[in-house]
Design a protein around this motif. Structure first.
Motif, mmCIF file in Angstrom:
data_model
loop_
_atom_site.group_PDB
_atom_site.id
_atom_site.type_symbol
_atom_site.label_atom_id
_atom_site.label_comp_id
_atom_site.label_asym_id
_atom_site.label_seq_id
_atom_site.Cartn_x
_atom_site.Cartn_y
_atom_site.Cartn_z
ATOM 1 N N LEU A 167 72.445 -76.044 4.930
ATOM 2 C CA LEU A 167 71.982 -75.312 6.110
ATOM 3 C C LEU A 167 71.895 -76.200 7.339
ATOM 4 N N ASN A 168 72.105 -75.602 8.488
ATOM 5 C CA ASN A 168 71.830 -76.304 9.742
ATOM 6 C C ASN A 168 70.589 -75.679 10.376
ATOM 7 N N GLU A 169 70.222 -76.180 11.545
ATOM 8 C CA GLU A 169 68.937 -75.799 12.126
ATOM 9 C C GLU A 169 68.727 -74.282 12.297
ATOM 10 N N PRO A 170 69.645 -73.542 12.972
ATOM 11 C CA PRO A 170 69.410 -72.093 13.119
ATOM 12 C C PRO A 170 69.354 -71.364 11.774
ATOM 13 N N GLU A 171 70.181 -71.789 10.830
ATOM 14 C CA GLU A 171 70.178 -71.139 9.523
ATOM 15 C C GLU A 171 68.859 -71.389 8.794
ATOM 16 N N ASP A 172 68.349 -72.622 8.965
ATOM 17 C CA ASP A 172 67.080 -72.979 8.352
ATOM 18 C C ASP A 172 65.949 -72.149 8.941
ATOM 19 N N MET A 173 66.036 -71.949 10.271
ATOM 20 C CA MET A 173 64.949 -71.278 10.965
ATOM 21 C C MET A 173 64.956 -69.767 10.739
ATOM 22 N N TRP A 174 66.152 -69.180 10.736
ATOM 23 C CA TRP A 174 66.254 -67.721 10.678
ATOM 24 C C TRP A 174 66.678 -67.182 9.319
ATOM 25 N N GLY A 175 67.060 -68.070 8.412
ATOM 26 C CA GLY A 175 67.559 -67.611 7.112
ATOM 27 C C GLY A 175 66.462 -67.045 6.232
ATOM 28 N N GLU A 176 66.883 -66.421 5.127
ATOM 29 C CA GLU A 176 65.910 -65.808 4.212
ATOM 30 C C GLU A 176 65.395 -66.789 3.174
ATOM 31 N N ALA A 177 66.207 -67.796 2.833
ATOM 32 C CA ALA A 177 65.775 -68.758 1.818
ATOM 33 C C ALA A 177 66.408 -70.125 2.064
ATOM 34 N N ASP A 178 65.691 -71.155 1.646
ATOM 35 C CA ASP A 178 66.174 -72.532 1.793
ATOM 36 C C ASP A 178 65.773 -73.278 0.523
ATOM 37 N N MET A 179 66.743 -73.825 -0.184
ATOM 38 C CA MET A 179 66.439 -74.497 -1.439
ATOM 39 C C MET A 179 67.102 -75.882 -1.484
#
Lengths: 243, 248
Positions: A174-186
């Motif tokens: 993930l990059n920053e926008p994906e981290d901020m707006w995404g549904e999950a981060d693992m």
């Protein structure tokens, strides 16, 4: 800078905001032995995320009573420089940094052969020069390379990458926008040769099936990173070999 | 033997932590540089793999620390003075203790100042008498050629490079001694004591050692060093008479 509304993270052509495919990682650059004063050091870049790690030791522990009789103590500091983010970050260690230091320490403890050096301490410092999501894994990887550069015996190098879910699609690294707006981060970190997990966290929601799929995706990414890490270590010696 | 011993990597290949080296059950001495899980041998450091027949050895390429071993000759630097002995830095994670008894050959008399015998900053050639996981190394200067360093220079190298400076069957050390005519003692903890005839030879020796340090993993280094020293020294070689003319 800050967008108040969630942007579209997966574009119509199936690519992500920065033009990557869902299972594509950011470009990686690794450099070892960049600091003269440290016993071992490494720079790890993953896209815009950039971390320097330095290792000192094993050395005698002061004050003595903090040393452990049967193994080495790892003192790990994860720190973000004030200029690493778009808004100035207070240089004092925050709650988050203290927690990440602990998480990284525990991951490193599973790799370093601490039993070999009783009554000593190994200091590991990580400075985030630029943050663009995934700093904990990049820090962990740079620390593991710095330890290898210092000649500290380890079970394996640690390689890691994050998987996440954005707009309902599983994506790698993930990059920053994906981290901020995404549904999950693992974030997932492994010791690839031993097939052991060094770090695994999950923020958000994934179904069991997505979890399994994501883990497989991460494994494939980690394999690539692991080979890059080995290459970076060997590069130093290849230069002389050609003579 | 029930399993077949198999070494996966070639001789002189570079290994990184986690590299699978071999499988089976080998009769090889314990080393911190590899470990064994379920009959599989993995490297634990960045090193050079040496395969000799059906045994292997991992030689480290990185590391600034010396790991004490009983019986090793080391060169220690005195850091502190206590009532009954000295604390020495031997470039290891543990500082070493040298009891005055071993230096004086008799117990310390009350009120005696040990500074008279060895002071802070002195180099001492000593042997490691006892050491294990629970205690710091204890040194002894009883034996031939041990004791305070009175003259010569001490050169620091990373302890992992010591085997290269000595070489196989002392080949590298013999080359250095032959070509420079210096008296050289390589201590296991990465300090080299050299007594040279003059400054020019001394400097040539230092640059030769730095070259070994940098290119320690290359084959045929001994010959390279020989050539390097011949070039550098020319007719100065073994010339003790040069002392007076060049030392000014």
């Amino acid at each position: 800078m800050m967008q108040m509304q969630k942007p579209r993270l997966i574009l119509d052509n199936g690519l992500r905001v920065d033009g990557r495919k869902p299972d594509e990682m950011r470009p990686i650059r690794i450099e070892l032995g960049i600091l003269k004063n440290a016993d071992g050091s490494a720079l790890f870049e993953m896209g815009n995320t950039k971390v320097i790690a330095a290792v000192y030791g094993p050395k005698e522990m002061h004050p003595r009573h903090l040393a452990l009789p049967d193994r080495a103590v790892l003192r790990v500091r994860y720190h973000m420089t004030p200029f690493s983010t778009d808004k100035r970050k207070n240089p004092a260690p925050s709650r988050r940094e203290i927690e990440l230091s602990k998480v990284i320490r525990e991951a490193l403890e599973s790799a370093v052969l601490v039993e070999l050096f009783p009554r000593t301490v190994i200091d590991v410092f990580m400075e985030v020069i630029q943050a663009d999501a995934g700093t904990r894994l990049v820090s962990l990887m740079s620390a593991s390379l710095a330890l290898a550069d210092a000649g500290v015996p380890m079970r394996d190098l640690i390689a890691g990458v994050a998987v996440g879910k954005v707009d309902g699609i599983l994506v790698l690294d993930l990059n920053e926008p994906e981290d901020m707006w995404g549904e999950a981060d693992m974030p997932v970190a492994l010791m690839p040769s031993l097939k052991q997990v060094a770090l695994l966290q999950l923020n958000g929601n994934l179904t069991p099936q997505e979890f399994r799929q994501g883990l497989e995706m991460a494994q494939r990414g980690i394999e690539t990173i692991y080979n890059l890490q080995k290459e970076a270590i060997k590069k130093k010696y290849a230069e002389y070999r050609e003579e | 033997m029930s399993t077949v011993n198999k070494i996966y990597l070639e001789d002189r290949s570079i290994v990184t932590p986690g590299d699978l080296i071999a499988e089976g059950d080998f009769q090889i001495p314990w080393s911190p540089y590899f470990y064994k899980i379920n009959n599989k041998y993995y490297s634990s450091i960045t090193g050079l793999l040496e395969v000799k027949g059906n045994v292997f050895e991992v030689i480290p390429l990185e590391g600034n620390r010396y790991f004490p071993k009983v019986g090793d000759t080391v060169i220690g630097l005195i850091e502190d003075i206590e009532i009954y002995g000295w604390i020495l830095d031997i470039k290891s994670p543990y500082s070493a203790y040298l009891p005055a008894l071993s230096v004086l050959g008799r117990p310390v008399s009350p009120g005696e100042d040990l500074r008279r015998y060895l002071n802070v900053g002195d180099y001492v050639v000593a042997k490691i008498e006892t050491y294990d996981r629970t205690i710091n190394p204890i040194l002894s200067v009883k034996g031939k050629n041990l004791g305070r360093v009175a003259n010569g220079i001490v050169i620091d190298i990373p302890p992992v490079k010591v085997p290269r400076v000595v070489g196989k069957n002392k080949s590298m050390l013999d080359t250095l001694t032959e070509e420079t005519g210096c008296e050289i003692l390589v201590a296991q903890n990465g300090r080299i004591l050299a007594n040279c005839a003059n400054k020019i030879i001394e400097e040539a020796l230092i640059s030769a050692i730095r070259l070994i340090e940098r290119e320690s993993h290359i084959k045929g280094l001994t010959e390279k060093i020989r050539k390097f020293l011949r070039e550098k020294l020319g007719e100065n070689k073994n010339d003790a008479n040069a002392k007076t003319s060049t030392n000014t």
